[in-house]
Design a protein around this motif. Sequence first.
Motif: not given
Lengths: 222, 336
Positions: A184-210
């Motif tokens: 979505x993000x790369x082939x379709x320039x879908x910002x919404x999906x791009x932003x969502x995935x980035x945010x999800x990953x950030x939260x996930x990694x922070x959570x694991x770290x914590x």
Amino acid sequence: MFDFPYFISMLPDIWKAFTETLIMIGISLSISLIIGLPLGVLLFVTDKGLFWENRFVKSIFGFAVNIIRSIPFIILLVALFPLTKLLVGSTIGPVAASVSLSVAAIPYFARLVESSLRDIDKGVIEATIAVGATPWMIITDVLIPEAKSTIIRGITLTVISLVAYSAMAGTIGGGGIGDLAIRFGYYRYDDTIMISTVVILIIFVQLIQLIGEQIAKSIDKR
Amino acid sequence: MLEFQNITKIYESKKKQIVGVDNVSLTINKGDIFGIVGYSGAGKSSLLRCVNLLERPTSGKILVDGIDLTKLSGSKLRIARLKIGMIFQHFYLISQKTVGENIAFALRAAKTPKNKIPTKVTELLEMVGLTDKRDVYPGQLSGGQKQRVGIARALANNPSILLCDEATSALDPKTTLSILKLLKEINQRLGITIVLITHEMDVVKEICNRMAIMQDGRVIEEGEVYDIFAEPKEPLTKEFINSVVSFEIPNEILKEVNGQVIKILFKGDVAGEGVISDTMQRFDVKGNFLHGTIEYIQERPLGIFIMELQGETAAVNEAKHYMEQRGALVEVIEHV
Ligand SMILES: Nc1ncnc2c1ncn2[C@@H]1O[C@H](COP(=O)(O)OP(=O)(O)OP(=O)(O)O)[C@@H](O)[C@H]1O
Ligand SMILES: [Mg+2]
């Protein structure tokens, strides 16, 4: 930019991708713990001056670990397709991706375990040798407990690396968050999906770290 | 009985060989508290670690009750180690196990039946005076308490020998004394032979009955602690003795002295003052005390006096001779 109603409509896809990522990480983490922990212990106790000192074993396993760690993951991924096919019967999907993720994570985690063990004061190990303890007792009752909290931190690091690797694996058939982001993000320039995935990953990694840090701290009796 | 027979330990490092222990032979009798002193790098730890083969000697034999430990390996060596306890300067307890678990670990190493372990741990904790610390982690203990746990662990399997590597060097003087007292108690009550290494002569004076002095990997002098304190032979031994019984006479005073300065030593029960006053009466000499003390070593008094003798040379010589006849050891420190 961020289209909220569209995001809501995409939630099922995002959730599916996320569970696929979790499956990949879950399987490969389990395998790398089961194999990487003993391997890390082996790398340590066969070292010079330790009770199972063995240059031959040490260099064979050390070499294998270094080889795998020096191959960029994306290449390892492709190179392991035949093995994946043999083991899983397909090279598509999160289970298939777990094969190469495990192969990459085992030596990574093993080295982390080895270095955690190296941090233990040699005197403590010696004192238990002087007591007449068997090597097995020393491993289970001294090495692992003494390194426990650094090993937990090592697991945290391994999970975080697996998140990164799983995204890469996703792009060539593994599915998961990485796959979603690329499609979505790369082939379709879908910002919404791009932003969502980035945010999800950030939260996930922070959570694991914590969580990892919390556990590591709470079990340390020093 | 513990015997070192021609023990040599050579460390191979990248470029050169380091001789840690150089052909040491020593016999330590059952029930001894044997002190090994020497400066840093003298080879004390290396020698001690050869006993339980934490360090394998390059050559020589370690005999414990006639059995050569250097011939053992694997499980036979492990079993031999159960009977040789060891404590360390830095305690080396398992930090992630409680005090009780640390002691139980040693018991498990000896395959003690599971149901016997808790009572054994209780007994050991009682012996070292830590009954209330059973469930505490080592991180919450003071140095002295940690060493007590170390001692309990070392004694768990009823060893015949206890090795102490600078066991009190990380402790303050008061705690040191309490640990030394405990060691002495253990020695007397359980008959365990103790070998301790230290660079503090005080420790040796406090509890050892026999001692050896090491320098550059060799034992340069050994014997009864009392005898060595009374009549040290090697310069290094004298240096160590001086660190606890010092007779430095200030130069100002020496400058004003115009007779002969002598050191008079009375061993055991010889009543030193009496001998000296008899001497002064019998001979035409005048004596000035510059220093005097009675040290108790192994509960035996050792009287040491430094005095200036004034008078005719012949009279002074006769006086010295008389004191020697009465059992004193006389040594001239300075002629004027
Ligand atoms: N593992 C080792 N490798 C190389 N050399 C060593 C090793 N252990 C000791 N040595 C050397 O052997 C010599 C004797 O060391 P040792 O530790 O026995 O002395 P020590 O009398 O116990 O000193 P200290 O009072 O400082 O503990 C020293 O020169 C030391 O550098
Ligand atoms: Mg030492």
